[in-house]
Design an enzyme around this catalytic site. Structure first.
Site, mmCIF file in Angstrom:
data_model
loop_
_atom_site.group_PDB
_atom_site.id
_atom_site.type_symbol
_atom_site.label_atom_id
_atom_site.label_comp_id
_atom_site.label_asym_id
_atom_site.label_seq_id
_atom_site.Cartn_x
_atom_site.Cartn_y
_atom_site.Cartn_z
ATOM 1 N N GLU A 61 65.274 -32.495 12.389
ATOM 2 C CA GLU A 61 64.963 -31.746 11.157
ATOM 3 C C GLU A 61 64.869 -32.683 9.958
ATOM 4 O O GLU A 61 65.515 -32.476 8.932
ATOM 5 C CB GLU A 61 65.992 -30.633 10.906
ATOM 6 C CG GLU A 61 65.745 -29.393 11.739
ATOM 7 C CD GLU A 61 66.374 -28.150 11.144
ATOM 8 O OE1 GLU A 61 65.663 -27.413 10.434
ATOM 9 O OE2 GLU A 61 67.572 -27.892 11.394
ATOM 10 N N TYR A 81 64.476 -32.079 19.314
ATOM 11 C CA TYR A 81 64.862 -30.907 18.527
ATOM 12 C C TYR A 81 64.317 -29.675 19.239
ATOM 13 O O TYR A 81 63.169 -29.288 19.065
ATOM 14 C CB TYR A 81 64.327 -31.017 17.104
ATOM 15 C CG TYR A 81 64.639 -29.811 16.232
ATOM 16 C CD1 TYR A 81 65.903 -29.242 16.236
ATOM 17 C CD2 TYR A 81 63.666 -29.264 15.402
ATOM 18 C CE1 TYR A 81 66.187 -28.149 15.438
ATOM 19 C CE2 TYR A 81 63.938 -28.174 14.605
ATOM 20 C CZ TYR A 81 65.210 -27.619 14.627
ATOM 21 O OH TYR A 81 65.492 -26.520 13.835
ATOM 22 N N ASP A 122 69.503 -32.092 18.932
ATOM 23 C CA ASP A 122 69.875 -30.696 18.685
ATOM 24 C C ASP A 122 69.191 -29.847 19.744
ATOM 25 O O ASP A 122 67.997 -29.571 19.646
ATOM 26 C CB ASP A 122 69.445 -30.296 17.272
ATOM 27 C CG ASP A 122 69.769 -28.847 16.949
ATOM 28 O OD1 ASP A 122 70.295 -28.133 17.825
ATOM 29 O OD2 ASP A 122 69.488 -28.421 15.808
ATOM 30 N N ASN A 129 71.382 -33.867 13.302
ATOM 31 C CA ASN A 129 70.419 -32.991 12.634
ATOM 32 C C ASN A 129 70.760 -33.035 11.149
ATOM 33 O O ASN A 129 71.763 -32.459 10.718
ATOM 34 C CB ASN A 129 70.510 -31.563 13.181
ATOM 35 C CG ASN A 129 69.534 -30.610 12.502
ATOM 36 O OD1 ASN A 129 69.298 -30.704 11.291
ATOM 37 N ND2 ASN A 129 68.984 -29.680 13.255
ATOM 38 N N ASN A 163 69.970 -26.732 20.425
ATOM 39 C CA ASN A 163 70.012 -25.297 20.106
ATOM 40 C C ASN A 163 70.438 -24.475 21.324
ATOM 41 O O ASN A 163 69.915 -23.393 21.586
ATOM 42 C CB ASN A 163 68.660 -24.823 19.563
ATOM 43 C CG ASN A 163 68.581 -24.937 18.052
ATOM 44 O OD1 ASN A 163 69.514 -24.569 17.337
ATOM 45 N ND2 ASN A 163 67.474 -25.465 17.554
ATOM 46 N N ASP A 197 74.232 -28.824 7.715
ATOM 47 C CA ASP A 197 75.062 -27.863 8.432
ATOM 48 C C ASP A 197 75.457 -28.368 9.822
ATOM 49 O O ASP A 197 76.258 -27.741 10.509
ATOM 50 C CB ASP A 197 74.396 -26.480 8.514
ATOM 51 C CG ASP A 197 72.920 -26.536 8.831
ATOM 52 O OD1 ASP A 197 72.410 -27.625 9.158
ATOM 53 O OD2 ASP A 197 72.251 -25.485 8.743
ATOM 54 N N HIS A 198 74.910 -29.513 10.239
ATOM 55 C CA HIS A 198 75.322 -30.200 11.457
ATOM 56 C C HIS A 198 76.118 -31.445 11.081
ATOM 57 O O HIS A 198 76.045 -31.930 9.953
ATOM 58 C CB HIS A 198 74.111 -30.666 12.267
ATOM 59 C CG HIS A 198 73.266 -29.577 12.832
ATOM 60 N ND1 HIS A 198 73.190 -29.311 14.186
ATOM 61 C CD2 HIS A 198 72.430 -28.690 12.223
ATOM 62 C CE1 HIS A 198 72.339 -28.305 14.390
ATOM 63 N NE2 HIS A 198 71.869 -27.921 13.225
#
EC number: 3.1.11.2
Length: 257
Positions: free
Chosen positions: A34, A105, A146, A7, A148, A246-247
């Site tokens: 993303e 995602y 990702d 991501n 989540n 941030d990943h």
């Protein structure tokens, strides 16, 4: 075959970092999430110069996925089946060198309760139905991206802090387990038993230097792909760079058939 998922939190904003990592790591297939741009605005030329075929599915400012491959991608699918009215760019799937590979995602789902959480659960139901269809084909399948989803308490720095979060809600985790119960193998956990293996660290509250992370980026493998599982590792290096996502990337290795 080396397959990476990452991501990138904006392909254009992170492009120099991404290119440097690809040059160093040279995966055969790369799954991005993303990308945060419309399909036509995705910086495909920069990846083509590295020898990749590019299949991107984007939308303005949000979401977006891509599948890059050194070998040509065949039979490309650009939407997760099951909800034709869903216009969010969250899924791309193709066959590369005999392996069916998806970059996904999965919706975040916060706040709970609410329509975003209901959408997350519906999306997971659609993924379950599609995964069952893929498994019926008895071919190597890799579902990376990702998710989540925090699968277990050990996959988050503070289970208590995330008790009510959509990523850790019992409903979300149950649907993730349902995927595994179809016969899919979660590649990282099949090879590692460590308790502080994270793929995401928030930009806030000093999460990265304190190692307050979450493990939410996963590879799920069909039995035919799991039979070829040779490695799965988390590359923490890119998260520590300036202007990082941030990943951080997760890298899967499959033996030759």
């Amino acid at each position: 075959m080396k397959i990476a998922t990452w991501n990138v939190n904006s392909a254009k904003a992170r492009l120099p970092l991404i290119i440097d990592w690809l040059r160093t790591t040279s995966p055969d297939v790369v799954l991005f999430q993303e990308i945060k741009c419309e399909t036509a605005a995705f910086p495909a030329a920069a990846f083509e110069e590295l020898g990749y075929h590019v299949n991107a599915v984007g939308q303005k400012a949000y979401n977006g996925v891509a599948l890059l491959s050194k070998a040509p991608a065949e039979d490309v699918l650009t939407r997760l089946p099951g909800e034709p009215e869903d216009e969010q760019a969250r899924y791309v799937e193709a066959t590369v060198s005999g392996v069916r590979i998806a970059s996904l995602y999965l919706p975040n789902g916060n706040p709970v309760p609410g329509e975003k959480f209901a959408y997350k659960l519906r999306w997971m139901d659609r993924l379950y139905d599609h995964a069952r269809t893929l498994l019926a084909r008895e071919i190597p399948v890799v579902l990376g991206g990702d998710y989540n989803i925090i699968p277990e308490a050990r996959d988050v720095f503070s289970p208590q802090a995330f008790a009510g979060d959509a990523l850790f809600r019992p409903e979300s985790r149950a649907k993730f387990r349902a995927l595994l119960n179809l016969g899919l193998t979660e590649a990282y956990r099949a090879l590692h038993d460590d308790d502080r293996a994270y793929t995401f660290w928030d930009y806030q509250a000093g999460s990265w230097p304190r190692d307050n992370g979450l493990r939410i980026d996963h590879f799920l493998l069909s039995p035919q792909a799991a039979d070829r599982l040779a490695g799965c590792s988390i590359d923490r290096g890119p998260r520590g760079l300036e202007k990082a996502s941030d990943h951080t990337p997760v890298v899967l290795e499959l033996r030759d058939a």
